[in-house]
Scaffold this motif. Structure first.
Motif, PDB file in Angstrom:
ATOM      1  N   ALA A 378      80.220  17.087 -13.628  1.00 27.76           N
ATOM      2  CA  ALA A 378      78.981  17.859 -13.799  1.00 27.76           C
ATOM      3  C   ALA A 378      79.283  19.358 -13.827  1.00 27.76           C
ATOM      4  N   ALA A 379      80.172  19.799 -12.956  1.00 25.13           N
ATOM      5  CA  ALA A 379      80.500  21.235 -12.878  1.00 25.13           C
ATOM      6  C   ALA A 379      81.131  21.732 -14.181  1.00 25.13           C
ATOM      7  N   ILE A 380      82.075  20.962 -14.732  1.00 26.09           N
ATOM      8  CA  ILE A 380      82.730  21.456 -15.960  1.00 26.09           C
ATOM      9  C   ILE A 380      81.792  21.367 -17.175  1.00 26.09           C
ATOM     10  N   LEU A 381      80.928  20.340 -17.216  1.00 30.23           N
ATOM     11  CA  LEU A 381      79.981  20.230 -18.342  1.00 30.23           C
ATOM     12  C   LEU A 381      79.060  21.454 -18.360  1.00 30.23           C
ATOM     13  N   LEU A 382      78.552  21.806 -17.181  1.00 35.26           N
ATOM     14  CA  LEU A 382      77.624  22.935 -17.087  1.00 35.26           C
ATOM     15  C   LEU A 382      78.330  24.258 -17.404  1.00 35.26           C
ATOM     16  N   THR A 383      79.487  24.471 -16.783  1.00 29.21           N
ATOM     17  CA  THR A 383      80.213  25.740 -16.964  1.00 29.21           C
ATOM     18  C   THR A 383      80.631  25.917 -18.418  1.00 29.21           C
ATOM     19  N   ASP A 384      81.154  24.854 -19.011  1.00 28.87           N
ATOM     20  CA  ASP A 384      81.663  24.962 -20.370  1.00 28.87           C
ATOM     21  C   ASP A 384      80.546  25.281 -21.361  1.00 28.87           C
ATOM     22  N   TYR A 385      79.452  24.538 -21.298  1.00 27.30           N
ATOM     23  CA  TYR A 385      78.392  24.691 -22.302  1.00 27.30           C
ATOM     24  C   TYR A 385      77.591  25.978 -22.105  1.00 27.30           C
ATOM     25  N   THR A 420      90.248  19.857 -12.801  1.00 26.57           N
ATOM     26  CA  THR A 420      89.052  20.252 -12.043  1.00 26.57           C
ATOM     27  C   THR A 420      88.315  19.027 -11.514  1.00 26.57           C
ATOM     28  N   ILE A 421      88.304  17.951 -12.323  1.00 25.12           N
ATOM     29  CA  ILE A 421      87.632  16.716 -11.869  1.00 25.12           C
ATOM     30  C   ILE A 421      88.343  16.175 -10.620  1.00 25.12           C
ATOM     31  N   VAL A 422      89.681  16.200 -10.642  1.00 28.08           N
ATOM     32  CA  VAL A 422      90.457  15.729  -9.475  1.00 28.08           C
ATOM     33  C   VAL A 422      90.166  16.625  -8.267  1.00 28.08           C
ATOM     34  N   LEU A 423      90.095  17.937  -8.511  1.00 23.81           N
ATOM     35  CA  LEU A 423      89.771  18.876  -7.429  1.00 23.81           C
ATOM     36  C   LEU A 423      88.400  18.539  -6.822  1.00 23.81           C
ATOM     37  N   GLY A 424      87.425  18.209  -7.706  1.00 30.47           N
ATOM     38  CA  GLY A 424      86.080  17.863  -7.245  1.00 30.47           C
ATOM     39  C   GLY A 424      86.103  16.633  -6.343  1.00 30.47           C
ATOM     40  N   ILE A 425      86.869  15.620  -6.754  1.00 29.66           N
ATOM     41  CA  ILE A 425      86.947  14.384  -5.960  1.00 29.66           C
ATOM     42  C   ILE A 425      87.564  14.688  -4.594  1.00 29.66           C
ATOM     43  N   THR A 427      87.823  17.601  -2.975  1.00 28.19           N
ATOM     44  CA  THR A 427      86.973  18.456  -2.129  1.00 28.19           C
ATOM     45  C   THR A 427      85.837  17.640  -1.516  1.00 28.19           C
ATOM     46  N   TYR A 428      85.173  16.856  -2.389  1.00 28.33           N
ATOM     47  CA  TYR A 428      84.019  16.072  -1.921  1.00 28.33           C
ATOM     48  C   TYR A 428      84.435  15.130  -0.791  1.00 28.33           C
ATOM     49  N   LEU A 429      85.548  14.410  -1.022  1.00 26.84           N
ATOM     50  CA  LEU A 429      85.962  13.415  -0.012  1.00 26.84           C
ATOM     51  C   LEU A 429      86.504  14.061   1.255  1.00 26.84           C
ATOM     52  N   SER A 430      87.004  15.301   1.151  1.00 30.80           N
ATOM     53  CA  SER A 430      87.473  15.959   2.371  1.00 30.80           C
ATOM     54  C   SER A 430      86.293  16.460   3.206  1.00 30.80           C
ATOM     55  N   LEU A 431      85.107  16.610   2.552  1.00 35.76           N
ATOM     56  CA  LEU A 431      83.924  17.045   3.296  1.00 35.76           C
ATOM     57  C   LEU A 431      83.072  15.864   3.765  1.00 35.76           C
ATOM     58  N   PHE A 432      83.144  14.743   3.010  1.00 37.15           N
ATOM     59  CA  PHE A 432      82.265  13.617   3.332  1.00 37.15           C
ATOM     60  C   PHE A 432      82.869  12.322   2.793  1.00 37.15           C
ATOM     61  N   ASN A 433      83.066  11.357   3.702  1.00 41.79           N
ATOM     62  CA  ASN A 433      83.550  10.051   3.268  1.00 41.79           C
ATOM     63  C   ASN A 433      82.346   9.099   3.194  1.00 41.79           C
ATOM     64  N   ILE A 446      76.051  22.734   4.918  1.00 44.99           N
ATOM     65  CA  ILE A 446      76.017  22.837   3.451  1.00 44.99           C
ATOM     66  C   ILE A 446      76.288  21.517   2.733  1.00 44.99           C
ATOM     67  N   GLY A 447      76.472  20.422   3.461  1.00 48.18           N
ATOM     68  CA  GLY A 447      76.714  19.134   2.822  1.00 48.18           C
ATOM     69  C   GLY A 447      78.074  19.085   2.126  1.00 48.18           C
ATOM     70  N   ALA A 448      78.197  18.192   1.147  1.00 46.75           N
ATOM     71  CA  ALA A 448      79.478  18.045   0.440  1.00 46.75           C
ATOM     72  C   ALA A 448      79.341  18.279  -1.065  1.00 46.75           C
ATOM     73  N   ALA A 449      78.237  17.815  -1.646  1.00 51.11           N
ATOM     74  CA  ALA A 449      78.100  17.886  -3.109  1.00 51.11           C
ATOM     75  C   ALA A 449      78.031  19.330  -3.604  1.00 51.11           C
ATOM     76  N   MET A 450      77.184  20.146  -2.977  1.00 50.64           N
ATOM     77  CA  MET A 450      76.983  21.501  -3.490  1.00 50.64           C
ATOM     78  C   MET A 450      78.223  22.391  -3.351  1.00 50.64           C
ATOM     79  N   PRO A 451      78.920  22.403  -2.177  1.00 54.77           N
ATOM     80  CA  PRO A 451      80.139  23.229  -2.130  1.00 54.77           C
ATOM     81  C   PRO A 451      81.211  22.743  -3.102  1.00 54.77           C
ATOM     82  N   SER A 452      81.337  21.422  -3.285  1.00 52.77           N
ATOM     83  CA  SER A 452      82.328  20.902  -4.223  1.00 52.77           C
ATOM     84  C   SER A 452      81.966  21.327  -5.650  1.00 52.77           C
ATOM     85  N   PHE A 453      80.668  21.236  -5.967  1.00 60.21           N
ATOM     86  CA  PHE A 453      80.163  21.613  -7.289  1.00 60.21           C
ATOM     87  C   PHE A 453      80.461  23.100  -7.554  1.00 60.21           C
ATOM     88  N   ALA A 454      80.155  23.946  -6.561  1.00 58.23           N
ATOM     89  CA  ALA A 454      80.365  25.388  -6.722  1.00 58.23           C
ATOM     90  C   ALA A 454      81.849  25.719  -6.882  1.00 58.23           C
TER      91      ALA A 454
END
Lengths: 491, 74
Positions: A378-385, A420-425, A427-433, A446-454
């Motif tokens: 989601a992050a790369i789709l948004l940033t790229d377009y 970046t997709i691997v980084l997202g996975i 980051t997300y899993l290190s914040l929330f399993n 701040i949860g896990a999804a939003m910081p990983s997304f940012a």
């Protein structure tokens, strides 16, 4: 093949909508707020929401869990719609073709795999749940104290498969037609269930009734709220691979975000999940077929469960439609008739029908990782377009299969996006399993999804700016010249 | 082999088309040309999308503010 008696323009429109061809503005299916809201409710509201509701209750605070869940849906769905829907909305292309401008001509097959695994995974889980719930209902009514009849479960599951094929073989117009009935039915049933669980105890009392603290995930209020938000965010992230398929059928700009967010999010998923949470604390049961009969009685309970299970058809045909369009990325499927494609996608369901318990136990666990899988994409789709291309994509180049494509990158793959997709996975899993519910230190704020997304947005933007400065890869420069270049396209 | 005159593709376009093109790919070329037609470029789907981004941003900010408010309240 004879088309005698059939309107030719209608046939062409149907073929376009059911295939990968770009859908022009004039041929879009969803022109009205109400029709789109209905279709969105069908995607968001399925009977598994009542099970998710039980998870919300077990957070420890029913009210904080429900409020957090709704907040998570609200704040996460909107950026997900932008990420996965804007390009498909603009050019009428399906999500896998749209993703070629980001992941590369070949790299977009990663999204295809994710779409198929997710749509088919959730669909088969839903079919299995429908069979199991029908079996539970039969057992409660006719064999109290006995076991579930697995032959009956398999029969109901196979009947669902046949119904889906019959409904979807005529193309996506059936989704709009069917959801006109199933979506109101889902909401009426949810409202009736809410009435039933609050009949003896007031709504406010029930909202402040919590599960036994020993069984709760946590007793820390901030963490309870954060869990609720994260569950909502995780549900919202699941929409990433689907939404482009819906966005390419939407006509009005003002309809791209709000009706979808209200329908799939707050009303579809939010309301039904909240009812499930309240029912779990009211009845102590997490099995909808059981607590519905327990609260409504045998007669009304049977009617409610039956309507509830039939209403799953709206969700199921939406999911199978999206899978049917996406699978046409594979040349073999692109040449087949639409009804044959749908039949082939439904075929594994016959095995599912006989293994419903195994499927629910194992596939559900795996699908819990959806959030981690889709946050980077989601992050790369948004940033790229939006940020890197400033919404300028060349639709023709999305269909060029060779290195002549502006979106060839390195060997057909954008490896920066993959990283970046691997980084997202990670980051997300290190914040929330999502399986053990173990969380990092910052999770309760701040949860896990939003910081990983940012983090993924910043990383991808900086890395791609470097790539753009140093090379011509990816078609970010000289877009007007690239648009004039003669290319050979194909499906 | 397809007769090139049967393709019925007129006007300027950026596609290399040989006579062996299949029906599916020919439909794709026609769809892409239609996407760039004057009629489609005037359609709502081709207009600026600032309002879409603003709407989404509004929902996102509302969610963040609600989270903060509930967090402070408890």
């Amino acid at each position: 093949m004879s088309n005698a008696g059939e309107d030719v323009s209608g046939l062409i429109s149907r073929e376009t909508l059911a295939g990968r061809l770009p859908v022009p503005g004039s041929a879009r299916l969803y022109n009205g707020f109400g029709t789109l809201l209905g279709a969105a409710i069908a995607i968001g509201a399925a009977s598994f929401n009542y099970l998710f509701g039980a998870s919300i209750a077990y957070i420890g605070s029913t009210s904080l869990g429900i409020i957090g869940y709704l907040i998570g849906l609200m704040m996460t769905l909107a950026p997900m719609y932008l990420a996965s829907g804007m390009l498909s909305y603009r050019h009428g292309v399906d999500p896998v073709d749209a993703a070629k401008s980001v992941l590369g001509t070949r790299g977009s097959s990663l999204l295809l795999v994710m779409i198929l695994v997710t749509t088919l995974g959730w669909s088969f889980v839903l079919i299995a749940m429908t069979g199991q719930a029908a079996g539970r209902l039969q057992q409660v009514l006719f064999y109290p104290g006995g076991g579930i009849d697995n032959t009956f479960v398999a029969g109901v599951s196979i009947a669902m498969l046949v119904l889906i094929w019959l409904l979807l073989r005529k193309g996506p117009a059936m989704i709009a037609m069917l959801t006109r009935f199933t979506s109101p039915a889902i909401l009426i049933i949810a409202a009736v269930l809410l009435y039933l669980v609050t009949r003896d105890v007031s709504f406010t009392t029930l909202l402040h009734t919590n599960v036994d603290p020993k069984l709760a995930y946590t007793t820390d209020p901030l963490l309870q709220l954060a869990y609720g938000v994260e569950f909502g965010a995780s549900n919202a992230l699941t929409i990433v691979p689907f939404f482009g398929g819906m966005a390419r059928l939407i006509h009005k700009r003002k309809h791209l975000v709000t009706p979808c967010l209200l329908g799939a999010g707050l009303i579809g998923a939010g309301f039904t999940t909240a009812v499930g949470a309240l029912a779990a604390v009211a009845t102590g049961s997490t099995e909808p077929a059981e607590w519905v009969v327990k609260t409504a009685g045998n007669g009304l309970g049977t009617l409610i469960v039956t309507v509830l299970l039939l209403a799953n058809l709206g969700t199921l045909i939406s999911f199978f439609y999206l899978a049917g369009v996406s699978v046409q990325q594979i040349r073999f499927f692109a040449g087949l008739r639409w009804d044959i494609i749908i039949a082939l996608l439904l075929l594994p369901g016959i095995v599912v029908a006989f293994e419903t318990e195994w499927l629910i136990a194992h596939v559900m666990n795996w699908l819990a990782y959806n959030g981690a899988m889709f946050v980077g994409i989601a992050a790369i789709l948004l940033t790229d377009y939006v940020l890197l291309r400033r919404q300028k994509v060349l639709p023709a180049h999305l269909f060029v299969k060779t290195r002549e494509s502006a979106y060839w990158f390195w060997g057909g793959v954008n490896w920066v996006a993959m990283g970046t997709i691997v980084l997202g996975i990670w980051t997300y899993l290190s914040l929330f399993n999502p399986m053990t519910l173990a969380v990092g230190g910052s999770f309760r704020y701040i949860g896990a999804a939003m910081p990983s997304f940012a983090l993924c947005i910043v990383t991808y933007y900086v890395a791609m700016r470097l790539v753009i400065a140093l090379s011509d890869k990816g078609g970010y420069r000289n877009v007007d010249q690239l648009a004039l270049k003669k290319v050979s396209v194909g499906l | 082999m397809r007769d090139a005159s049967s393709l019925h593709i007129s006007g300027e376009h950026a596609f290399l088309i040989d006579e062996a093109i299949g029906d599916l790919d020919l439909d794709l070329v026609k769809s892409l040309i239609a996407l760039n037609s004057a009629e489609n470029l005037k359609d709502e789907t081709s207009l600026p999308t600032g309002s879409i981004i603003l709407t989404a941003a509004g929902w996102f900010v509302a969610g963040v503010v609600l989270w903060a408010l509930v967090g402070f309240y408890i």
